[in-house]
Design a protein around this motif. Structure first.
Motif, mmCIF file in Angstrom:
data_model
loop_
_atom_site.group_PDB
_atom_site.id
_atom_site.type_symbol
_atom_site.label_atom_id
_atom_site.label_comp_id
_atom_site.label_asym_id
_atom_site.label_seq_id
_atom_site.Cartn_x
_atom_site.Cartn_y
_atom_site.Cartn_z
ATOM 1 N N ASN A 255 -31.217 40.220 -34.013
ATOM 2 C CA ASN A 255 -32.264 39.596 -33.201
ATOM 3 C C ASN A 255 -31.772 39.278 -31.795
ATOM 4 O O ASN A 255 -30.672 38.740 -31.620
ATOM 5 N N HIS A 258 -36.153 39.074 -27.051
ATOM 6 C CA HIS A 258 -37.445 39.766 -27.000
ATOM 7 C C HIS A 258 -37.600 40.881 -28.032
ATOM 8 O O HIS A 258 -38.683 41.471 -28.108
ATOM 9 N N TRP A 259 -36.574 41.182 -28.795
ATOM 10 C CA TRP A 259 -36.709 42.274 -29.762
ATOM 11 C C TRP A 259 -35.847 42.027 -30.995
ATOM 12 O O TRP A 259 -34.898 41.233 -30.973
ATOM 13 N N SER A 260 -36.215 42.716 -32.067
ATOM 14 C CA SER A 260 -35.485 42.633 -33.337
ATOM 15 C C SER A 260 -35.403 44.024 -33.956
ATOM 16 O O SER A 260 -36.348 44.822 -33.859
ATOM 17 N N LEU A 261 -34.288 44.294 -34.607
ATOM 18 C CA LEU A 261 -34.082 45.544 -35.329
ATOM 19 C C LEU A 261 -33.767 45.186 -36.785
ATOM 20 O O LEU A 261 -32.820 44.436 -37.060
ATOM 21 N N TYR A 293 -38.455 48.303 -35.687
ATOM 22 C CA TYR A 293 -38.196 47.720 -34.365
ATOM 23 C C TYR A 293 -39.419 46.922 -33.948
ATOM 24 O O TYR A 293 -40.546 47.426 -34.006
ATOM 25 N N THR A 294 -39.221 45.677 -33.556
ATOM 26 C CA THR A 294 -40.305 44.864 -33.021
ATOM 27 C C THR A 294 -39.920 44.372 -31.628
ATOM 28 O O THR A 294 -38.774 43.959 -31.399
ATOM 29 N N TYR A 295 -40.869 44.413 -30.728
ATOM 30 C CA TYR A 295 -40.638 44.001 -29.341
ATOM 31 C C TYR A 295 -41.683 42.974 -28.958
ATOM 32 O O TYR A 295 -42.888 43.216 -29.070
ATOM 33 N N ARG A 296 -41.231 41.803 -28.515
ATOM 34 C CA ARG A 296 -42.115 40.712 -28.130
ATOM 35 C C ARG A 296 -42.231 40.665 -26.611
ATOM 36 O O ARG A 296 -41.225 40.565 -25.896
ATOM 37 N N GLN A 302 -46.806 41.424 -29.552
ATOM 38 C CA GLN A 302 -45.681 42.057 -30.235
ATOM 39 C C GLN A 302 -46.039 43.494 -30.590
ATOM 40 O O GLN A 302 -47.144 43.776 -31.061
ATOM 41 N N TRP A 303 -45.077 44.397 -30.358
ATOM 42 C CA TRP A 303 -45.236 45.807 -30.707
ATOM 43 C C TRP A 303 -44.323 46.130 -31.877
ATOM 44 O O TRP A 303 -43.178 45.670 -31.945
#
Length: 391
Positions: A255, A258-261, A293-296, A302-303
């Motif tokens: 984490n 702005h993003w998480s994998l 992959y999530t991008y805030r 959130q994408w």
């Protein structure tokens, strides 16, 4: 619904030494509701999604309460009503969990405790809160690991759960181990249907455990989960026998601001034994994995981008042997899903989500929504639109 309310009321009243004022001072109530529209081009998911207009048969309603009768005791419960295609009803709520949590030890370095009642099974990253829309990364969890068509197999158990948390200089280490009787509903029974007959599953004593490590305040998280789910299976056509499901799940997450994998890998062994017909006895190992992959961005957007893969039998990954034996289409034994989606948090209580799936295979397709498996298509697409309210 009245029966569930009575169970919670009795649990609150039977706590020794708990006064009404102590319970009222710490009482909390929260809830959620969500409604989705699902549109698919071929196969059906949670209702007639491939028909004109799509399906509105995915609805979730939940209410949870908690209170602390004393400093080291917590009472918590959640009632859940869920409509997810055929075989489910929003008018039939269930006690999702209901536990008495007693802390045996709590200091600056360590917490130890025990939960008794109906507890959520601790496996993977998402199972403990899988039905709360705001805790999921998208509308649907990765179906290769968090099956919705057989969700009762891993959802919760009636029994005892022990936990311990060690706060180290570098991070937090948490252990959980539970024993109890799994809740096995008709969804699991339906997937084992033979010769047009739905069998009966009766859960027996089962075990589950998880070890989880969080480093640097959650920047890096790793977990290993394992379970041994046992049940008596009566097939009516092949007599009675033993059902055993043994999953192992490795979970990793990194984490940043702005993003998480996130990645999870599962290996599952399903054993059927001691049946009158030799053809019913089997030992199959499947595997699943996903990379997400999530991008805030923009504070409230959130994408999501995810690749999700499932194989029902590692010895027959393409399903060709399964199809040659006349058991069903080959594509029903695997699924490869590319998912992308957007989430907009309109306010602290409102969520709006859109999610697109392109799927090769039908390995996790709900069977009750697709009664004629030979008529399903290998390649299919699905759009989900969901709005959720939380309080």
């Amino acid at each position: 619904m009245a029966r569930i309310g009575l169970m919670i009321t009795l649990a609150l009243g039977l706590v020794p030494g708990a006064s009404a004022s102590e319970i009222a001072d710490t009482f909390q109530m929260h809830g959620f509701m969500s409604q989705a529209l699902i549109v698919s081009d071929h196969n059906d998911f949670f209702g007639p999604s491939s028909e004109e207009g799509g399906s509105l048969e995915y609805t979730e309603l939940g209410l949870n309460v908690s209170t602390r009768p004393s400093q080291n005791m917590l009472l918590a419960a959640q009632v859940l009503a869920r409509k997810a295609g055929q075989g489910s009803s929003i008018t039939d709520p269930e006690l999702d969990y209901g536990v008495l949590d007693y802390q045996l030890l709590a200091d600056g370095n360590r917490t130890m405790g025990i939960q008794t009642g109906r507890f959520k099974n601790p496996f993977g990253f998402y199972n403990l809160t899988r039905d709360i829309p705001s805790t999921r990364p998208g509308v649907l969890l990765p179906q290769s690991i968090y099956f919705d068509r057989t969700r009762s197999v891993g959802l919760s158990s009636d029994g005892l759960l022990l936990y311990e948390e060690e706060r180290l200089s570098s991070g937090t280490l948490r252990f959980q181990a539970g024993v109890g009787k799994p809740r096995l509903n008709s969804d699991a029974e339906y997937t084992l249907m033979t010769a047009g007959k739905q069998p009966s599953l009766d859960g027996r004593t089962s075990w589950i455990g998880q070890v989880r490590y969080e480093h640097a305040g959650g920047r890096f998280i790793a977990a290993l989960s394992a379970a041994w789910v046992n049940a008596d299976l009566d097939t009516r056509m092949a007599g009675s026998g033993d059902f055993s499901f043994q999953p192992w799940i490795l979970s990793l997450q990194y984490n940043r601001e702005h993003w998480s994998l996130t990645a999870e890998y599962a290996r599952r062994r399903l054993e059927l034994d001691h049946f009158d017909r030799d053809g019913m006895n089997s030992n199959v190992t499947g595997e699943s994995w996903y990379l997400q992959y999530t991008y805030r961005f923009l504070d409230n957007w959130q994408w999501l981008l995810r690749y999700d893969a499932l194989i029902s039998n590692r010895d027959d990954p393409s399903g060709r042997t399964y199809e040659a034996a006349g058991l069903g289409p080959a594509h029903s034994r695997f699924a490869r899903d590319i998912t992308t989606g957007l989430r907009w948090r309109i306010s602290s209580g409102w969520l709006l989500e859109a999610e697109w799936h392109h799927v090769d295979g039908t390995g996790w397709l709900p069977l009750r929504d697709n009664l004629e498996r030979d008529d399903t298509d290998r390649y299919w697409n699905m759009l989900l639109l969901q709005t959720s309210f939380l309080f």
